[in-house]
Design a protein around this motif. Structure first.
Motif, PDB file in Angstrom:
ATOM      1  N   PRO A 188       4.609  -7.490   7.583  1.00 17.00           N
ATOM      2  CA  PRO A 188       3.797  -8.852   7.796  1.00 17.00           C
ATOM      3  C   PRO A 188       3.643  -9.783   6.720  1.00 17.00           C
ATOM      4  CG  PRO A 188       2.842  -7.041   9.199  1.00 17.00           C
ATOM      5  CD  PRO A 188       3.954  -6.564   8.233  1.00 17.00           C
ATOM      6  N   GLY A 189       3.462  -8.960   5.534  1.00 16.39           N
ATOM      7  CA  GLY A 189       3.161  -9.837   4.245  1.00 16.39           C
ATOM      8  C   GLY A 189       4.281 -10.123   3.226  1.00 16.39           C
ATOM      9  N   GLY A 190       5.350  -9.660   4.112  1.00 15.06           N
ATOM     10  CA  GLY A 190       6.716  -9.717   3.359  1.00 15.06           C
ATOM     11  C   GLY A 190       6.857  -9.034   1.835  1.00 15.06           C
ATOM     12  N   PRO A 191       7.664  -9.319   1.185  1.00 14.92           N
ATOM     13  CA  PRO A 191       7.990  -8.472  -0.203  1.00 14.92           C
ATOM     14  C   PRO A 191       6.829  -8.202  -0.961  1.00 14.92           C
ATOM     15  CG  PRO A 191       9.838  -9.966   0.072  1.00 14.92           C
ATOM     16  CD  PRO A 191       8.926 -10.412   1.278  1.00 14.92           C
ATOM     17  N   ALA A 192       5.686  -9.620  -1.145  1.00 14.22           N
ATOM     18  CA  ALA A 192       4.592  -9.300  -1.813  1.00 14.22           C
ATOM     19  C   ALA A 192       3.727  -8.027  -1.441  1.00 14.22           C
ATOM     20  CB  ALA A 192       3.805 -10.610  -1.960  1.00 14.22           C
ATOM     21  N   GLN A 193       3.606  -7.796  -0.215  1.00 10.87           N
ATOM     22  CA  GLN A 193       2.674  -6.580   0.368  1.00 10.87           C
ATOM     23  C   GLN A 193       3.352  -5.356   0.071  1.00 10.87           C
ATOM     24  OE1 GLN A 193       1.817  -6.956   4.564  1.00 10.87           O
ATOM     25  NE2 GLN A 193       0.016  -5.626   4.152  1.00 10.87           N
ATOM     26  N   VAL A 194       4.699  -5.359  -0.038  1.00 11.82           N
ATOM     27  CA  VAL A 194       5.276  -4.043  -0.081  1.00 11.82           C
ATOM     28  C   VAL A 194       4.935  -3.612  -1.609  1.00 11.82           C
ATOM     29  CG1 VAL A 194       7.424  -2.874  -0.681  1.00 11.82           C
ATOM     30  CG2 VAL A 194       7.203  -4.428   1.240  1.00 11.82           C
ATOM     31  N   PHE A 195       5.073  -4.621  -2.784  1.00 11.29           N
ATOM     32  CA  PHE A 195       4.595  -4.221  -3.887  1.00 11.29           C
ATOM     33  C   PHE A 195       3.044  -3.894  -4.105  1.00 11.29           C
ATOM     34  CE2 PHE A 195       9.077  -6.025  -4.321  1.00 11.29           C
ATOM     35  CZ  PHE A 195       9.445  -5.174  -5.494  1.00 11.29           C
ATOM     36  N   SER A 196       2.399  -4.925  -3.365  1.00 15.94           N
ATOM     37  CA  SER A 196       1.080  -4.761  -3.589  1.00 15.94           C
ATOM     38  C   SER A 196       0.364  -3.402  -3.237  1.00 15.94           C
ATOM     39  CB  SER A 196       0.188  -5.729  -2.654  1.00 15.94           C
ATOM     40  OG  SER A 196      -1.015  -5.472  -2.733  1.00 15.94           O
ATOM     41  N   ILE A 197       0.973  -2.824  -1.914  1.00 17.61           N
ATOM     42  CA  ILE A 197       0.536  -1.518  -1.307  1.00 17.61           C
ATOM     43  C   ILE A 197       1.108  -0.628  -2.447  1.00 17.61           C
ATOM     44  CG2 ILE A 197       0.715   0.225   0.570  1.00 17.61           C
ATOM     45  CD1 ILE A 197       0.777  -2.440   2.345  1.00 17.61           C
ATOM     46  N   ALA A 198       2.388  -0.570  -2.787  1.00 21.67           N
ATOM     47  CA  ALA A 198       2.971   0.450  -3.637  1.00 21.67           C
ATOM     48  C   ALA A 198       2.400   0.629  -4.890  1.00 21.67           C
ATOM     49  CB  ALA A 198       4.348   0.119  -3.657  1.00 21.67           C
ATOM     50  N   THR A 199       1.981  -0.530  -5.253  1.00 25.30           N
ATOM     51  CA  THR A 199       1.288  -0.458  -6.857  1.00 25.30           C
ATOM     52  C   THR A 199      -0.231   0.096  -6.534  1.00 25.30           C
ATOM     53  OG1 THR A 199       2.258  -2.501  -7.267  1.00 25.30           O
ATOM     54  CG2 THR A 199       0.261  -2.179  -8.650  1.00 25.30           C
ATOM     55  N   GLN A 200      -0.969  -0.414  -5.472  1.00 28.39           N
ATOM     56  CA  GLN A 200      -2.305   0.187  -5.098  1.00 28.39           C
ATOM     57  C   GLN A 200      -1.934   1.765  -5.155  1.00 28.39           C
ATOM     58  OE1 GLN A 200      -3.888  -1.258  -1.508  1.00 28.39           O
ATOM     59  NE2 GLN A 200      -5.481   0.218  -1.397  1.00 28.39           N
TER      60      GLN A 200
END
Length: 487
Positions: A188-200
């Motif tokens: 849903p959030g696109g590539p930015a969400q992938v990196f955001s969750i992974a970093t978290q």
């Protein structure tokens, strides 16, 4: 699979001599050999296991790939020129030249045992996700895949194997790239969400940088990777045969460096897929069945995604990529095993010189036999996996002496045969202790005898022991001989 089998088998008309079967008449382009070296690195195990590893934990295992520049440099600088100078299709001719027939037989027999086990294991691990995805019978998948690879390996020789490796390498890279792109742009959030969750969740961590030797820290995995890849490049018949199949030494060097370096971004791609899947199912937890959310089920998440989330047609591309990864490794094992049997046993111990017709017959029969044994072991793994796991571990223990012996041969000019034997015996004993102490000394009064080191360091310590004991014993034997001469 049909296309690959037919294409690989079409090289039969070019395999009219044993040299063509084993070395392709030394006439294969550098890019094709390089792709083949890369495809040999990647098996269906890594295609499923690397994303599963990243999904479950972090990028600690990626440090293994970061060791490749060191091993690739050593291969280009020392190993390729050495083997091109010796000019033998077998990686083990050099060991006999340095230490005598015992070294050649010891290392080549260890190689054959581990290759047959590896073929069976990859066939089984290739069939497992296909069974999970489609419910296809595991035995049937093992037999059909094994026969297909056997046909083009036997008929096509090294030319069929290397050219199909190149195609399979392209297919598996294409499949992985598409899959990552699909995940990045369907969350849903696109590539930015992938990196955001992974970093978290700290998914990009390369592991601890502490100096502990009992955990898989960054440094432990890096050192382990260097030694494993030195063993691959230095003494593995699969790689040495490709050095010899290249047109010139310069092309062999380029192919070797290209094949090793290509694995780094592709393994990064596999880890990124696992991390992206973690973000995808963290954002949409209802999309992943509860049965796959346990830590020990992480290897099944990627196959589940392929079947249930990818569009029709692209699911097929990913299945083809998984088969390509497995088939390229199996075909390489079949051809290299046949070459070792011919050069290190048949031609070496036959009293009269073998004719080319006899040599070809040995190559065909060995390819057939290795394929049948591999298929048999793959089927056996379904029911008696634990017993064969123990056997595989034992084979790995004895093959652990290969790298130390090769390094002695390559980098110590004055080496005594008895010194080399002493080094191998000492190394095997140390490897046995390091490998089996967690089982033998897990509890009870002998618990203090258990190895404090992480399992990754087994090959590292074993190789160092073989090299040092072999060197010191040779120095002692040399002094002893000198005293006798003076007397």
């Amino acid at each position: 699979m049909l296309g690959i089998t037919l294409f690989g088998s079409s090289f039969y008309s070019k395999n009219k001599s044993s040299e063509a079967f084993t070395l392709g008449n030394n006439n294969l382009p550098a890019w094709v050999v390089g792709m083949s070296i890369f495809a040999t690195f990647v098996s269906s195990i890594s295609f499923i296991a690397l994303p599963g590893n990243a999904f479950q934990s972090n990028w600690n295992a990626f440090v293994f790939s970061l060791s490749l520049p060191v091993a690739s440099y050593m291969a280009v600088k020392f190993f390729v020129p050495l083997y091109r100078k010796i000019n033998s299709p077998s990686a083990y001719t050099y060991l006999e030249y340095r230490f005598g027939p015992w070294a050649r037989i010891y290392v080549s027999s260890c190689y054959l045992l581990t290759q047959i086990m590896r073929i069976g294991t990859i066939l089984y691990l290739l069939a497992l996700p296909v069974n999970l995805m489609f419910g296809w019978d595991i035995t049937t998948v093992i037999i059909i895949t094994g026969i297909a690879v056997m046909l083009y390996s036997l008929l096509g020789g090294i030319q069929g194997v290397i050219w199909t490796d190149a195609i399979q390498g392209i297919v598996l890279i294409s499949g992985a790239l598409f899959c990552l792109g699909y995940i990045l742009f369907t969350i849903p959030g696109g590539p930015a969400q992938v990196f955001s969750i992974a970093t978290q969740y700290n998914k990009f961590s390369l592991g601890s940088f502490s100096l502990s030797l009992s955990e898989p820290t960054f440094w432990v995995v890096l050192i382990y990777g260097i030694f494993i890849n030195l063993q691959n490049y230095g003494i593995d018949q699969n790689y040495v045969q490709r050095y010899m199949a290249s047109r010139t030494e310069q092309e062999a060097k380029r192919a070797t460096f290209f094949g090793g370096m290509l694995y780094i971004p592709v393994s990064l791609l596999f880890f990124m897929i696992g991390t992206a899947l973690f973000s995808y199912y963290t954002a949409m937890p209802e999309a992943l069945p509860s049965t796959l959310q346990a830590a020990d089920k992480s290897d099944q998440v990627f196959p589940y995604f392929i079947v249930n989330n990818l569009p029709p047609g692209f699911t097929g591309l990913l299945i083809a990529a998984i088969f390509a990864a497995g088939m390229s490794t199996i075909s390489t094992g079949i051809n290299s095993s046949a070459t070792v049997v011919l050069i290190d046993y048949y031609q070496r111990f036959k009293k009269s010189k073998a004719t080319d017709k006899q040599s070809l017959r040995v190559l065909y029969l060995t390819s057939l036999l290795v394929s049948i044994l591999g298929i048999g072991i793959g089927i056996a793994l379904i029911d008696v996996k634990s017993a064969l796991d123990a056997w595989w571990k034992l084979a790995s223990i004895f093959s652990g002496g290969m790298l130390g012996l090769f390094l002695l041969a390559a980098f110590v000019k004055q080496i005594h045969k008895l010194g080399a034997i002493a080094g191998v015996i000492a190394g095997i004993l140390v490897i046995l202790w390091l490998s089996l102490s967690p089982v033998l000394f897990a509890d009870g009064p002998l618990q203090s005898l258990a190895s404090p080191l992480h399992g990754y360091l087994t090959i590292v310590i074993g190789t160092i022991v073989i090299f040092l004991i072999g060197f010191l014993a040779s120095v002692a034997a040399g002094k002893s001989q000198k005293k006798k001469v003076e007397v």
